[in-house]
Design a protein around this motif. Structure first.
Motif, PDB file in Angstrom:
ATOM      1  N   HIS A  95       0.810  -1.000   0.061  1.00  0.00           N
ATOM      2  CA  HIS A  95       0.121  -0.144   0.255  1.00  0.00           C
ATOM      3  C   HIS A  95       0.748   0.905  -0.006  1.00  0.00           C
ATOM      4  CE1 HIS A  95      -3.783  -2.524   0.931  1.00  0.00           C
ATOM      5  NE2 HIS A  95      -2.399  -3.037   2.199  1.00  0.00           N
ATOM      6  N   HIS A 118       2.351  -5.696   3.113  1.00  0.00           N
ATOM      7  CA  HIS A 118       1.934  -6.890   3.718  1.00  0.00           C
ATOM      8  C   HIS A 118       2.299  -8.681   3.908  1.00  0.00           C
ATOM      9  CE1 HIS A 118      -1.258  -3.798   5.002  1.00  0.00           C
ATOM     10  NE2 HIS A 118       0.360  -3.888   6.019  1.00  0.00           N
ATOM     11  N   VAL A 120       1.053 -11.683   3.827  1.00  0.00           N
ATOM     12  CA  VAL A 120      -0.467 -12.605   4.075  1.00  0.00           C
ATOM     13  C   VAL A 120      -0.270 -14.314   4.289  1.00  0.00           C
ATOM     14  CG1 VAL A 120      -3.181 -12.917   3.449  1.00  0.00           C
ATOM     15  CG2 VAL A 120      -1.586 -10.794   2.657  1.00  0.00           C
ATOM     16  N   PHE A 130      -7.694 -21.968   2.187  1.00  0.00           N
ATOM     17  CA  PHE A 130      -7.625 -20.336   1.942  1.00  0.00           C
ATOM     18  C   PHE A 130      -8.381 -19.803   2.543  1.00  0.00           C
ATOM     19  CE2 PHE A 130      -5.866 -15.526   2.449  1.00  0.00           C
ATOM     20  CZ  PHE A 130      -6.554 -15.436   1.462  1.00  0.00           C
ATOM     21  N   LEU A 140      -6.112 -15.825   9.584  1.00  0.00           N
ATOM     22  CA  LEU A 140      -4.678 -15.099   8.952  1.00  0.00           C
ATOM     23  C   LEU A 140      -3.642 -14.388  10.077  1.00  0.00           C
ATOM     24  CD1 LEU A 140      -6.785 -13.339   5.986  1.00  0.00           C
ATOM     25  CD2 LEU A 140      -6.022 -15.972   6.011  1.00  0.00           C
ATOM     26  N   VAL A 142      -0.937 -11.568   9.428  1.00  0.00           N
ATOM     27  CA  VAL A 142      -0.338 -10.783   7.855  1.00  0.00           C
ATOM     28  C   VAL A 142       0.350  -9.787   8.966  1.00  0.00           C
ATOM     29  CG1 VAL A 142      -1.316  -9.044   6.845  1.00  0.00           C
ATOM     30  CG2 VAL A 142      -2.587 -10.699   6.794  1.00  0.00           C
ATOM     31  N   SER A 196      -8.365  -7.282  10.953  1.00  0.00           N
ATOM     32  CA  SER A 196      -9.240  -7.695  10.256  1.00  0.00           C
ATOM     33  C   SER A 196      -8.355  -7.301   8.945  1.00  0.00           C
ATOM     34  CB  SER A 196     -10.301  -6.248   9.752  1.00  0.00           C
ATOM     35  OG  SER A 196     -10.258  -5.001   9.057  1.00  0.00           O
ATOM     36  N   HIS A 203     -12.526  -9.136   6.378  1.00  0.00           N
ATOM     37  CA  HIS A 203     -13.066 -10.322   7.261  1.00  0.00           C
ATOM     38  C   HIS A 203     -12.025 -10.060   8.332  1.00  0.00           C
ATOM     39  CE1 HIS A 203     -15.525 -12.639   3.965  1.00  0.00           C
ATOM     40  NE2 HIS A 203     -14.498 -12.862   3.482  1.00  0.00           N
TER      41      HIS A 203
END
Ligand SMILES: CCCCCNS(=O)(=O)c1cc(S(N)(=O)=O)ccc1C(=O)O
Ligand SMILES: [Zn+2]
Length: 260
Positions: A95, A118, A120, A130, A140, A142, A196, A203
């Motif tokens: 990002h 990130h 993941v 997944f 998850l 991250v 999230s 999520h």
């Protein structure tokens, strides 16, 4: 169409209409306040076992540039720290902003970085796929790494050199033999909290591990990311891919813990 994005009409402030969890109790990113984080001696070091990792491709998904990995076995996992199981590396992406002082998703005492990487990972011990893990509260993990502007990063050119091949949304190309270990800072001290996904579907399935030490990349290297487009090759309007970050969300009843 009614697809989400980062613009005025379809950006983070509008996501709650189609994804009501956007106003949930464990949303990410957050502003991390170091003095309010709880130093937790039960938090051991994290281990990144990426030595047999297999990168597959690099692609532009219309929101970021993503490098995907073979996650059919435990060849590349993160473990330790707050994690009860090893989590398999699935993909990493970035990002970034349009200028050096903003672009990261997490902020530290209100201060943003130029970009955030990130990595993941998903819990393949407890979940079969997944997709299933991505909807589970511990599905998850991250790893977030801040990028600040300074000298050239000696290995980031392996990614920026490939960006011209994935300029437009929906483009993808082979990207084998890349080990993201080369993108880690020297020190793996971290903050961790329950959060999230920072993009729809948002999520609340992520154990966040945010490294305290940023890596340094040059403005020239970051500028290469801004040559990417949100839009497809045939789309009339050119839409430079930048400012693809969600702003910090309410901490609510959460505690941020700190490794030593
Ligand atoms: C089954 C739905 C999963 C959607 C999330 N996919 S993901 O790879 O975890 C992901 C995470 C993130 S983030 N910023 O790590 O929460 C951003 C984008 C994506 C993506 O879909 O490319
Ligand atoms: Zn992300």
């Amino acid at each position: 169409g009614h697809h989400w994005g980062y613009g005025k009409e379809d950006g983070p402030s509008a996501w709650h209409r189609q994804y009501p969890v956007a106003k949930g109790n464990r949303q990410s990113p957050i502003d991390i306040i170091p003095d309010e984080a709880r130093r937790d001696s039960s938090l051991g070091p994290i281990f990144l076992k990426y030595d047999r990792c297999t990168s597959l491709n690099i692609s532009n998904n219309g929101h970021s540039v993503v490098v995907e990995f073979n996650d059919s076995d435990d060849r590349s996992v993160i473990q330790g720290g707050p994690l009860d199981n090893p989590y398999r590396l699935k993909q990493f992406h970035f990002h970034w902003g349009e200028k050096g002082c903003e672009g990261s998703e997490h902020t530290v005492a209100g201060v943003g970085y130029a970009s955030e990487l990130h990595l993941v990972h998903w819990n393949a011990v407890k979940y079969k796929t997944f997709e299933e893990a991505a909807t589970a509260p511990d599905g998850l993990a991250v790893l977030g790494i801040f990028l600040e502007v300074g000298d050239d990063h000696r290995w980031l050119h392996m990614i920026t050199d490939a960006l011209y091949m994935v300029k437009f949304k929906g483009s993808s190309t082979d990207f084998k033999g890349f080990n993201p270990k080369c993108l880690l800072p020297s020190n793996l001290h971290y903050w961790t909290y329950l959060g999230s996904l920072t993009t729809p579907p948002l999520h609340e399935s992520v154990i966040w591990i945010v490294l305290k030490e940023p890596i340094v990349v040059s403005d020239k290297q970051l500028g290469m990311f801004r040559l990417l487009q949100f839009s497809g090759e045939e789309d009339g309007r050119r839409m430079r891919m930048e400012n693809n970050f969600r702003p910090p969300q309410p901490l609510k009843e959460r505690l941020v813990r700190s490794s030593n």
